[in-house]
Design a protein around this motif. Structure first.
Motif, PDB file in Angstrom:
ATOM      1  N   VAL A  93      71.318  -1.673 -57.288  1.00  0.00           N
ATOM      2  CA  VAL A  93      71.436  -1.917 -55.845  1.00  0.00           C
ATOM      3  C   VAL A  93      72.775  -2.586 -55.517  1.00  0.00           C
ATOM      4  O   VAL A  93      73.351  -2.358 -54.447  1.00  0.00           O
ATOM      5  N   TYR A  94      73.292  -3.376 -56.446  1.00  0.00           N
ATOM      6  CA  TYR A  94      74.509  -4.150 -56.191  1.00  0.00           C
ATOM      7  C   TYR A  94      75.793  -3.396 -56.552  1.00  0.00           C
ATOM      8  O   TYR A  94      76.882  -3.934 -56.371  1.00  0.00           O
ATOM      9  N   PHE A  95      75.681  -2.171 -57.053  1.00  0.00           N
ATOM     10  CA  PHE A  95      76.877  -1.413 -57.435  1.00  0.00           C
ATOM     11  C   PHE A  95      77.897  -1.288 -56.293  1.00  0.00           C
ATOM     12  O   PHE A  95      79.093  -1.490 -56.515  1.00  0.00           O
ATOM     13  N   PRO A  96      77.462  -0.915 -55.065  1.00  0.00           N
ATOM     14  CA  PRO A  96      78.455  -0.793 -53.991  1.00  0.00           C
ATOM     15  C   PRO A  96      79.154  -2.112 -53.677  1.00  0.00           C
ATOM     16  O   PRO A  96      80.342  -2.117 -53.334  1.00  0.00           O
ATOM     17  N   ILE A  97      78.429  -3.219 -53.808  1.00  0.00           N
ATOM     18  CA  ILE A  97      79.029  -4.523 -53.518  1.00  0.00           C
ATOM     19  C   ILE A  97      80.075  -4.863 -54.573  1.00  0.00           C
ATOM     20  O   ILE A  97      81.171  -5.338 -54.247  1.00  0.00           O
ATOM     21  N   VAL A  98      79.749  -4.608 -55.849  1.00  0.00           N
ATOM     22  CA  VAL A  98      80.722  -4.841 -56.920  1.00  0.00           C
ATOM     23  C   VAL A  98      81.957  -3.967 -56.697  1.00  0.00           C
ATOM     24  O   VAL A  98      83.100  -4.426 -56.831  1.00  0.00           O
ATOM     25  N   GLY A  99      81.736  -2.700 -56.336  1.00  0.00           N
ATOM     26  CA  GLY A  99      82.851  -1.802 -56.071  1.00  0.00           C
ATOM     27  C   GLY A  99      83.678  -2.249 -54.884  1.00  0.00           C
ATOM     28  O   GLY A  99      84.915  -2.146 -54.904  1.00  0.00           O
ATOM     29  N   PHE A 100      83.023  -2.744 -53.851  1.00  0.00           N
ATOM     30  CA  PHE A 100      83.737  -3.244 -52.669  1.00  0.00           C
ATOM     31  C   PHE A 100      84.629  -4.427 -53.037  1.00  0.00           C
ATOM     32  O   PHE A 100      85.803  -4.474 -52.636  1.00  0.00           O
ATOM     33  N   VAL A 101      84.082  -5.371 -53.806  1.00  0.00           N
ATOM     34  CA  VAL A 101      84.873  -6.532 -54.231  1.00  0.00           C
ATOM     35  C   VAL A 101      86.060  -6.084 -55.072  1.00  0.00           C
ATOM     36  O   VAL A 101      87.193  -6.571 -54.907  1.00  0.00           O
ATOM     37  N   LEU A 102      85.826  -5.136 -55.985  1.00  0.00           N
ATOM     38  CA  LEU A 102      86.920  -4.614 -56.804  1.00  0.00           C
ATOM     39  C   LEU A 102      87.991  -3.975 -55.929  1.00  0.00           C
ATOM     40  O   LEU A 102      89.188  -4.173 -56.150  1.00  0.00           O
ATOM     41  N   VAL A 108      89.611   0.521 -51.314  1.00  0.00           N
ATOM     42  CA  VAL A 108      88.258  -0.013 -51.100  1.00  0.00           C
ATOM     43  C   VAL A 108      87.235   1.108 -51.136  1.00  0.00           C
ATOM     44  O   VAL A 108      86.195   1.011 -51.808  1.00  0.00           O
ATOM     45  N   MET A 109      87.502   2.202 -50.427  1.00  0.00           N
ATOM     46  CA  MET A 109      86.547   3.317 -50.412  1.00  0.00           C
ATOM     47  C   MET A 109      86.395   3.942 -51.789  1.00  0.00           C
ATOM     48  O   MET A 109      85.274   4.252 -52.232  1.00  0.00           O
ATOM     49  N   ALA A 110      87.511   4.141 -52.495  1.00  0.00           N
ATOM     50  CA  ALA A 110      87.439   4.789 -53.804  1.00  0.00           C
ATOM     51  C   ALA A 110      86.635   3.948 -54.792  1.00  0.00           C
ATOM     52  O   ALA A 110      85.795   4.475 -55.532  1.00  0.00           O
ATOM     53  N   MET A 111      86.889   2.636 -54.822  1.00  0.00           N
ATOM     54  CA  MET A 111      86.176   1.781 -55.766  1.00  0.00           C
ATOM     55  C   MET A 111      84.696   1.649 -55.394  1.00  0.00           C
ATOM     56  O   MET A 111      83.817   1.717 -56.259  1.00  0.00           O
ATOM     57  N   VAL A 120      95.841  -1.852 -63.180  1.00  0.00           N
ATOM     58  CA  VAL A 120      95.073  -3.097 -63.042  1.00  0.00           C
ATOM     59  C   VAL A 120      93.592  -2.777 -62.858  1.00  0.00           C
ATOM     60  O   VAL A 120      92.715  -3.421 -63.458  1.00  0.00           O
ATOM     61  N   GLY A 121      93.282  -1.772 -62.024  1.00  0.00           N
ATOM     62  CA  GLY A 121      91.889  -1.378 -61.824  1.00  0.00           C
ATOM     63  C   GLY A 121      91.224  -0.944 -63.117  1.00  0.00           C
ATOM     64  O   GLY A 121      90.080  -1.304 -63.398  1.00  0.00           O
ATOM     65  N   ALA A 122      91.949  -0.155 -63.933  1.00  0.00           N
ATOM     66  CA  ALA A 122      91.403   0.280 -65.222  1.00  0.00           C
ATOM     67  C   ALA A 122      91.212  -0.909 -66.158  1.00  0.00           C
ATOM     68  O   ALA A 122      90.220  -0.995 -66.880  1.00  0.00           O
ATOM     69  N   ALA A 123      92.159  -1.851 -66.131  1.00  0.00           N
ATOM     70  CA  ALA A 123      92.066  -3.028 -67.008  1.00  0.00           C
ATOM     71  C   ALA A 123      90.872  -3.899 -66.650  1.00  0.00           C
ATOM     72  O   ALA A 123      90.206  -4.451 -67.531  1.00  0.00           O
ATOM     73  N   LEU A 124      90.588  -4.026 -65.349  1.00  0.00           N
ATOM     74  CA  LEU A 124      89.476  -4.889 -64.926  1.00  0.00           C
ATOM     75  C   LEU A 124      88.128  -4.371 -65.420  1.00  0.00           C
ATOM     76  O   LEU A 124      87.183  -5.148 -65.592  1.00  0.00           O
ATOM     77  N   THR A 166      77.403  -3.894 -65.928  1.00  0.00           N
ATOM     78  CA  THR A 166      77.226  -2.457 -66.101  1.00  0.00           C
ATOM     79  C   THR A 166      78.507  -1.699 -65.814  1.00  0.00           C
ATOM     80  O   THR A 166      78.799  -0.676 -66.442  1.00  0.00           O
ATOM     81  N   LEU A 167      79.298  -2.203 -64.871  1.00  0.00           N
ATOM     82  CA  LEU A 167      80.468  -1.472 -64.387  1.00  0.00           C
ATOM     83  C   LEU A 167      81.761  -1.872 -65.085  1.00  0.00           C
ATOM     84  O   LEU A 167      82.856  -1.552 -64.600  1.00  0.00           O
ATOM     85  N   THR A 168      81.665  -2.549 -66.196  1.00  0.00           N
ATOM     86  CA  THR A 168      82.851  -2.874 -66.997  1.00  0.00           C
ATOM     87  C   THR A 168      82.477  -2.847 -68.465  1.00  0.00           C
ATOM     88  O   THR A 168      81.337  -3.160 -68.826  1.00  0.00           O
ATOM     89  N   LEU A 169      83.431  -2.478 -69.305  1.00  0.00           N
ATOM     90  CA  LEU A 169      83.196  -2.486 -70.747  1.00  0.00           C
ATOM     91  C   LEU A 169      83.559  -3.818 -71.386  1.00  0.00           C
ATOM     92  O   LEU A 169      83.408  -3.979 -72.596  1.00  0.00           O
ATOM     93  N   TRP A 170      84.048  -4.777 -70.591  1.00  0.00           N
ATOM     94  CA  TRP A 170      84.255  -6.121 -71.120  1.00  0.00           C
ATOM     95  C   TRP A 170      82.899  -6.729 -71.474  1.00  0.00           C
ATOM     96  O   TRP A 170      81.924  -6.545 -70.743  1.00  0.00           O
TER      97      TRP A 170
END
Length: 258
Positions: free
Chosen positions: A48-57, A151-154, A84-88, A25-29
């Motif tokens: 529910v897992y969005f914050p975890i994905v963002g934390f890992v990013l 980390v906080m922003a992502m 790099v963040g935009a590319a991911l 959901t959080l990437t257009l790849w």
């Protein structure tokens, strides 16, 4: 014979599938093809897992930023890590910002999908937003502060999609990595908030609290604009809300740590 508690708990396979849905959901790849994107209910539960994905990013970008620090100064490494963040995510938040700016300016939803619907005003807004993020991050010079900001922003920007969309009428399905059809329940809102805000407060304490307060006001403002101006939220608008939350987080931390 299985007990009620055993049948009500999700299996490991379901948990892993919903975690993959969250990442998709959080990437257009094209992580998942159209036949592997689950049901609308599964896609909603995956939030529910969005914050975890963002934390890992955020952790990945913090490592990239630290590495870039050996070859570039504050502005250069900030540009590198945000590229790099935009590319991911294949520019999910950037496209969301551009599309949302266009839609709010026009007051209607363009019929076309994809980049064709983004005009000069929307593209300009996305470029200015990206440049502002680079500037804000470059104002933070210490490695620990930059890592915390990333980390906080992502994490918080990806989590913000849920409170922005919660209770708003779903409009278009497009804009996130997989179709968005609403259906966000209090469970997704509550659990994701506990994870995102708990990690922020636990890791960053008073600084994290200041960011949370600023984001809460931003989310309320975004919800008001979308409900009054558009009558709901599309996937693109939720991606735009993610971009706005990211900007606010970087701006707050730049002001605090500079």
């Amino acid at each position: 014979m299985e007990s009620a508690s055993e049948t009500s708990l999700p299996s490991v396979r379901e948990i892993l599938f919903e975690a993959v849905l969250a990442a998709a959901t959080l990437t257009l790849w094209p992580i998942l093809d159209e036949r592997s994107q689950g049901t609308a209910a599964q896609r909603a539960r995956a939030m529910v897992y969005f914050p975890i994905v963002g934390f890992v990013l955020g952790v990945i970008l913090a490592i990239v930023d630290r590495t870039a620090g050996f070859v570039a100064g504050p502005v250069g490494r900030s540009f590198i890590v945000l590229i790099v963040g935009a590319a991911l995510s294949l520019g999910l938040a950037n496209r969301g910002a551009a599309d949302t700016a266009e839609v709010l300016r026009r007051g209607t939803r363009p019929a076309s999908t994809g980049l064709a619907r983004i005009g000069p005003a929307g593209a300009g807004a996305a470029i200015v937003a990206f440049a502002f993020e680079v500037w804000c991050l470059s104002r933070i010079t210490d490695d620990a502060g930059r890592a915390g900001a990333l980390v906080m922003a992502m994490m918080l920007s990806r989590w913000s999609i849920i409170p922005i969309g919660y209770g708003l009428k779903p409009l278009e399905h497009w804009g996130l990595g997989i179709p968005y059809e609403g259906g966000i329940s209090f469970r997704e809102f509550a659990v994701s908030s506990v994870v995102a805000l708990g990690l922020t407060m636990g890791l960053y304490q008073n600084v994290g609290l200041a960011v949370i307060i600023a984001l809460a006001l931003t989310i309320l403002a975004m919800r008001l604009v979308l409900s009054r101006r558009m009558g709901g939220a599309s996937g693109y608008m939720l991606a735009g809300g993610c971009a706005l939350a990211e900007i606010v987080t970087f701006a707050m931390l730049a002001a605090i740590r500079a």
